[in-house]
Write a protein that holds these residues in place. Sequence first.
Motif, PDB file in Angstrom:
ATOM      1  N   SER A  55      -9.022   9.701  -8.057  1.00  0.00           N
ATOM      2  CA  SER A  55      -9.346  10.162  -6.699  1.00  0.00           C
ATOM      3  C   SER A  55      -9.704   9.040  -5.743  1.00  0.00           C
ATOM      4  N   VAL A  56      -9.782   7.805  -6.265  1.00  0.00           N
ATOM      5  CA  VAL A  56     -10.215   6.682  -5.437  1.00  0.00           C
ATOM      6  C   VAL A  56      -9.015   5.795  -5.114  1.00  0.00           C
ATOM      7  N   PHE A  57      -8.858   5.505  -3.831  1.00  0.00           N
ATOM      8  CA  PHE A  57      -7.758   4.657  -3.366  1.00  0.00           C
ATOM      9  C   PHE A  57      -8.323   3.364  -2.817  1.00  0.00           C
ATOM     10  N   LEU A  58      -7.724   2.249  -3.205  1.00  0.00           N
ATOM     11  CA  LEU A  58      -8.071   0.932  -2.675  1.00  0.00           C
ATOM     12  C   LEU A  58      -6.866   0.436  -1.900  1.00  0.00           C
ATOM     13  N   ASN A  59      -7.049   0.257  -0.598  1.00  0.00           N
ATOM     14  CA  ASN A  59      -5.948  -0.190   0.272  1.00  0.00           C
ATOM     15  C   ASN A  59      -4.695   0.663   0.048  1.00  0.00           C
ATOM     16  N   ASP A  60      -4.880   1.987   0.032  1.00  0.00           N
ATOM     17  CA  ASP A  60      -3.814   2.997  -0.081  1.00  0.00           C
ATOM     18  C   ASP A  60      -3.127   3.059  -1.437  1.00  0.00           C
ATOM     19  N   GLU A  61      -3.731   2.479  -2.474  1.00  0.00           N
ATOM     20  CA  GLU A  61      -3.191   2.601  -3.825  1.00  0.00           C
ATOM     21  C   GLU A  61      -4.273   3.138  -4.742  1.00  0.00           C
ATOM     22  N   VAL A  62      -3.912   4.050  -5.644  1.00  0.00           N
ATOM     23  CA  VAL A  62      -4.879   4.594  -6.592  1.00  0.00           C
ATOM     24  C   VAL A  62      -5.480   3.453  -7.406  1.00  0.00           C
ATOM     25  N   CYS A  63      -6.788   3.481  -7.550  1.00  0.00           N
ATOM     26  CA  CYS A  63      -7.477   2.460  -8.348  1.00  0.00           C
ATOM     27  C   CYS A  63      -8.326   3.159  -9.399  1.00  0.00           C
ATOM     28  N   THR A  64      -8.039   2.898 -10.666  1.00  0.00           N
ATOM     29  CA  THR A  64      -8.788   3.513 -11.762  1.00  0.00           C
ATOM     30  C   THR A  64      -9.635   2.489 -12.518  1.00  0.00           C
ATOM     31  N   MET A  65      -9.793   1.306 -11.954  1.00  0.00           N
ATOM     32  CA  MET A  65     -10.599   0.251 -12.591  1.00  0.00           C
ATOM     33  C   MET A  65     -11.974   0.208 -11.935  1.00  0.00           C
ATOM     34  N   ARG A  66     -12.995   0.680 -12.649  1.00  0.00           N
ATOM     35  CA  ARG A  66     -14.324   0.774 -12.031  1.00  0.00           C
ATOM     36  C   ARG A  66     -14.925  -0.595 -11.737  1.00  0.00           C
ATOM     37  N   GLY A  67     -14.494  -1.628 -12.447  1.00  0.00           N
ATOM     38  CA  GLY A  67     -15.008  -2.968 -12.215  1.00  0.00           C
ATOM     39  C   GLY A  67     -14.186  -3.781 -11.232  1.00  0.00           C
ATOM     40  N   LYS A  68     -13.224  -3.120 -10.569  1.00  0.00           N
ATOM     41  CA  LYS A  68     -12.353  -3.802  -9.600  1.00  0.00           C
ATOM     42  C   LYS A  68     -13.213  -4.467  -8.525  1.00  0.00           C
ATOM     43  N   LYS A  69     -12.911  -5.710  -8.220  1.00  0.00           N
ATOM     44  CA  LYS A  69     -13.657  -6.448  -7.200  1.00  0.00           C
ATOM     45  C   LYS A  69     -13.171  -6.032  -5.812  1.00  0.00           C
ATOM     46  N   ILE A  70     -14.095  -5.533  -5.010  1.00  0.00           N
ATOM     47  CA  ILE A  70     -13.799  -5.110  -3.650  1.00  0.00           C
ATOM     48  C   ILE A  70     -14.350  -6.187  -2.718  1.00  0.00           C
ATOM     49  N   CYS A  71     -13.485  -6.733  -1.885  1.00  0.00           N
ATOM     50  CA  CYS A  71     -13.840  -7.849  -1.008  1.00  0.00           C
ATOM     51  C   CYS A  71     -13.874  -7.402   0.457  1.00  0.00           C
ATOM     52  N   PRO A  72     -14.548  -8.183   1.310  1.00  0.00           N
ATOM     53  CA  PRO A  72     -14.526  -7.865   2.741  1.00  0.00           C
ATOM     54  C   PRO A  72     -13.085  -7.721   3.236  1.00  0.00           C
ATOM     55  N   GLY A  73     -12.847  -6.676   4.026  1.00  0.00           N
ATOM     56  CA  GLY A  73     -11.509  -6.394   4.527  1.00  0.00           C
ATOM     57  C   GLY A  73     -10.822  -5.275   3.760  1.00  0.00           C
ATOM     58  N   ASP A  74     -11.327  -4.966   2.549  1.00  0.00           N
ATOM     59  CA  ASP A  74     -10.730  -3.891   1.765  1.00  0.00           C
ATOM     60  C   ASP A  74     -11.146  -2.528   2.312  1.00  0.00           C
ATOM     61  N   LEU A  75     -10.263  -1.555   2.127  1.00  0.00           N
ATOM     62  CA  LEU A  75     -10.531  -0.174   2.510  1.00  0.00           C
ATOM     63  C   LEU A  75     -10.494   0.694   1.260  1.00  0.00           C
ATOM     64  N   VAL A  76     -11.544   1.475   1.058  1.00  0.00           N
ATOM     65  CA  VAL A  76     -11.634   2.380  -0.076  1.00  0.00           C
ATOM     66  C   VAL A  76     -11.669   3.804   0.474  1.00  0.00           C
ATOM     67  N   ARG A  77     -10.802   4.676  -0.071  1.00  0.00           N
ATOM     68  CA  ARG A  77     -10.748   6.069   0.401  1.00  0.00           C
ATOM     69  C   ARG A  77     -10.986   7.018  -0.754  1.00  0.00           C
TER      70      ARG A  77
END
Length: 78
Positions: free
Chosen positions: A44-66
């Motif tokens: 259910s979580v999208f990182l920069n319009d792509e499904v992301c299933t990695m809970r430890g994924k590094k999110i950096c300034p500029g990223d969009l999470v939906r």
Amino acid sequence: MMGDCMERMTVQIHTEFIKLDALLKYAGVVQTGGQGKELIASGSVFLNDEVCTMRGKKICPGDLVRIDDRMIEVKREN
């Protein structure tokens, strides 16, 4: 239109990145790490319009999470 009812929020971080599960908790999307893990694993979580299933994924300034109708923009704290 989908974008009209989307709740947008900005999260400021003072580090180089924040892990996805920590971001969801920090932003108030989930109350516990377990809830974050389940939400991420469900696809259910999208990182920069792509499904992301990695809970430890590094999110950096500029990223969009939906998640559903919420959009979280990550920015660097000044």
